[in-house]
Design a protein around this motif. Structure first.
Motif, PDB file in Angstrom:
ATOM      1  N   GLU A 295       0.832  -1.202   0.000  1.00 26.62           N
ATOM      2  CA  GLU A 295       0.000   0.000   0.000  1.00 26.62           C
ATOM      3  C   GLU A 295       0.868   1.254   0.000  1.00 26.62           C
ATOM      4  O   GLU A 295       0.607   2.217  -0.709  1.00 26.62           O
ATOM      5  CB  GLU A 295      -0.943  -0.010   1.211  1.00 26.62           C
ATOM      6  N   ARG A 296       1.947   1.247   0.817  1.00 27.34           N
ATOM      7  CA  ARG A 296       2.867   2.389   0.875  1.00 27.34           C
ATOM      8  C   ARG A 296       3.513   2.619  -0.490  1.00 27.34           C
ATOM      9  O   ARG A 296       3.609   3.744  -0.967  1.00 27.34           O
ATOM     10  CB  ARG A 296       3.929   2.149   1.948  1.00 27.34           C
TER      11      ARG A 296
ATOM     12  N   HIS B 226       6.571  11.959   5.205  1.00 29.71           N
ATOM     13  CA  HIS B 226       5.162  11.760   4.838  1.00 29.71           C
ATOM     14  C   HIS B 226       4.665  10.376   5.265  1.00 29.71           C
ATOM     15  O   HIS B 226       3.558  10.239   5.779  1.00 29.71           O
ATOM     16  CB  HIS B 226       4.988  11.951   3.331  1.00 29.71           C
ATOM     17  N   PHE B 227       5.489   9.358   5.022  1.00 29.12           N
ATOM     18  CA  PHE B 227       5.077   7.986   5.325  1.00 29.12           C
ATOM     19  C   PHE B 227       5.558   7.510   6.702  1.00 29.12           C
ATOM     20  O   PHE B 227       5.318   6.368   7.069  1.00 29.12           O
ATOM     21  CB  PHE B 227       5.590   7.031   4.238  1.00 29.12           C
ATOM     22  N   THR B 228       6.277   8.378   7.423  1.00 30.60           N
ATOM     23  CA  THR B 228       6.876   8.056   8.738  1.00 30.60           C
ATOM     24  C   THR B 228       7.649   6.733   8.710  1.00 30.60           C
ATOM     25  O   THR B 228       7.418   5.824   9.506  1.00 30.60           O
ATOM     26  CB  THR B 228       5.816   8.050   9.881  1.00 30.60           C
ATOM     27  N   VAL B 229       8.554   6.664   7.724  1.00 30.85           N
ATOM     28  CA  VAL B 229       9.498   5.550   7.601  1.00 30.85           C
ATOM     29  C   VAL B 229      10.881   6.148   7.358  1.00 30.85           C
ATOM     30  O   VAL B 229      11.012   7.351   7.144  1.00 30.85           O
ATOM     31  CB  VAL B 229       9.115   4.586   6.446  1.00 30.85           C
ATOM     32  N   SER B 230      11.892   5.321   7.366  1.00 32.86           N
ATOM     33  CA  SER B 230      13.256   5.813   7.145  1.00 32.86           C
ATOM     34  C   SER B 230      13.480   6.177   5.679  1.00 32.86           C
ATOM     35  O   SER B 230      12.765   5.696   4.788  1.00 32.86           O
ATOM     36  CB  SER B 230      14.270   4.758   7.577  1.00 32.86           C
ATOM     37  N   VAL B 231      14.491   7.002   5.452  1.00 31.04           N
ATOM     38  CA  VAL B 231      14.871   7.365   4.085  1.00 31.04           C
ATOM     39  C   VAL B 231      15.281   6.107   3.323  1.00 31.04           C
ATOM     40  O   VAL B 231      14.956   5.938   2.146  1.00 31.04           O
ATOM     41  CB  VAL B 231      16.010   8.414   4.094  1.00 31.04           C
TER      42      VAL B 231
END
Length: 194
Positions: free
Chosen positions: A7-8, A30-35
């Motif tokens: 989905e991401r 935006h997705f609150t995940v790591s680069v």
């Protein structure tokens, strides 16, 4: 609760279709995940890095619209343009563009971006800068992204003359402004532009 990977990645692709200029850092926020997660998602989806996305948009813009310059004569990447109305370019400042002593970008790079954008926005085979008035408002450093916006203001400067205003920003803060009085080879009717 974390968003599922598929989905991401789907939303990542959709977001970059709408705005190809988003950085990996902005996407990670935006997705609150790591680069690193964003980079892996892009790789799995076959989405190129920002620099390549910019080149694609810029080359498409240059081929479709710009009359007065060749692509190798433009400083920065033109990413949006409506001839004789407005244009937008992006310039990523690197260590090669700054003074070694203080890390501040050399002014001629900001001028070159603004001036080439003012020339490119002209709907003419030949457009030249007759006169310019420029203001450097804030220092620009390596790592900054300079977004220059040109707007054609008026053609009441005399026969074959046009005024183009350019404002350059970094993170929505104005760092440079310029008025460019442009000469064009084609006569334009007075008042054709507002």
């Amino acid at each position: 609760m974390r968003m599922p990977k598929k989905e991401r990645q789907r939303l990542l692709g959709k977001l970059l279709e709408e705005n190809p200029f988003l950085t990996d850092e902005e996407l990670s926020e935006h997705f609150t995940v790591s680069v690193q997660t964003i980079r892996l998602d892009r790789l799995e989806r076959g989405i190129p890095e920002l620099r390549e996305r910019l080149k694609t948009v810029a080359s498409r813009t240059m081929k479709e619209e710009v009359k007065s310059l060749h692509s190798d004569e433009v400083f920065g990447d033109i990413v949006d343009m409506e001839l004789d109305k407005r244009a937008l370019s992006i310039f990523d400042v690197t260590e090669d563009h700054v003074f070694q002593r203080n890390g501040i970008a050399r002014g001629h790079h900001l001028f070159a971006q603004a001036n080439s954008l003012a020339v490119a926005v002209m709907n003419d085979d030949l457009a030249l800068t007759v006169k310019s008035t420029i203001n450097f408002l804030k220092p620009v450093k390596a790592g900054d992204r300079v977004v220059a916006r040109a707007e054609v203001k008026k053609e009441s400067l005399g026969e074959k003359r046009t005024l183009v205003m350019v404002a350059s920003t970094v993170n929505d803060e104005t760092v440079f402004t310029g008025e460019f009085h442009m000469y064009r080879t084609t006569d334009r009717k007075q008042g054709e532009l507002k």
